[in-house]
Design a protein around this motif. Structure first.
Motif: not given
Length: 251
Positions: A7-12, A84-99
């Motif tokens: 379920k996890a995605y690693a981003m660098n 993180f959990n979820g897709s690449w786009a979900q994560y990047v968008d969540s970051f954008t909307f949160a902070i």
């Protein structure tokens, strides 16, 4: 090579930062560490396992052998790592909307940073500077961050119940046990593959490569052995990949 483990995605992400401004980022990171409230929007994103920023000065890259050529770099580099959990786009968008303001503050001095809003330029920036993960190991690949939190809550509840129920009559024990089950309902979910996550991540990969293919996912949690076509992704037109003229060049 895979950025995904269960379920996890690693981003660098490695981005160049102007050396004369990198000390500002170091100060900001230190300030944020001492005042966690500044990152409250980030902390509340339960999909995040881990996130870390590191700045490497241009003269401090590892030099492992005398025969290794010494780099002559024009910029310091900021490394961002996250699981993180979820897709690449979900994560990047969540970051954008949160902070959004926090992202702009952290990346403000990075070369060609487009700001976190609008989303498409920000997606292109992250995608262009992302380094794929060569090896990604997860001890509990089917556990999301919320699964881990629930496991801790459940363990403590069971320990407390064990102490409280010692020596009780059978009828009273059963009543307390049913009460425990009711109280722990939110923490008793199963850790199974999440097909939507895997398919979404594959769709992002296909859009990035510009060669969309039929995505192999799983029909559902109870049919995990039978792959099916991701019809949703096949209907979605691929986004145009970065051309050589669009891609920024760093040194």
């Amino acid at each position: 090579m895979s950025n995904i483990a269960g379920k996890a995605y690693a981003m660098n992400v490695i981005t160049p930062i102007r050396s004369r401004y990198s000390f500002i980022n170091r100060w900001l990171f230190g300030k944020a560490t001492k005042t966690p409230a500044a990152l409250l929007g980030l902390v509340t994103l339960s999909l995040i396992h881990y996130a870390r920023w590191v700045i490497i000065p241009r003269n401090s890259f590892p030099h492992l052998d005398a025969s290794q050529p010494k780099e002559e770099l024009n910029y310091d580099y900021m490394i961002f790592q996250s699981n993180f959990n979820g897709s690449w786009a979900q994560y990047v968008d969540s970051f954008t909307f949160a902070i959004p303001a926090g992202l702009d503050l952290f990346w403000k001095w990075n070369v060609r940073y487009p700001k976190s809003v609008p989303l498409t330029p920000f997606h292109d920036y992250i995608r262009h500077n992302q380094i794929d993960t060569c090896h990604y190991y997860s001890a509990y690949p089917m556990a999301a961050s919320n699964d881990v939190k629930s496991a801790k809550v459940l363990k403590q509840a069971l320990c407390d119940f064990d102490k409280a129920s010692a020596g009780k009559p059978a009828d009273e024990f059963l009543t307390d046990y049913h009460a425990l089950l009711n109280a722990m309902q939110l923490h008793l979910g199963e850790m199974r593959p999440t097909p939507v996550v895997s398919m979404a991540a594959q769709a992002v990969k296909d859009r990035h490569s510009g060669t969309p293919e039929k995505v192999q996912g799983f029909k559902g949690a109870n049919d995990s052995a039978e792959p099916v076509e991701n019809s949703a992704s096949s209907r979605t037109p691929p986004a145009a990949p970065l051309s050589s003229t669009d891609a920024p060049e760093y040194s």
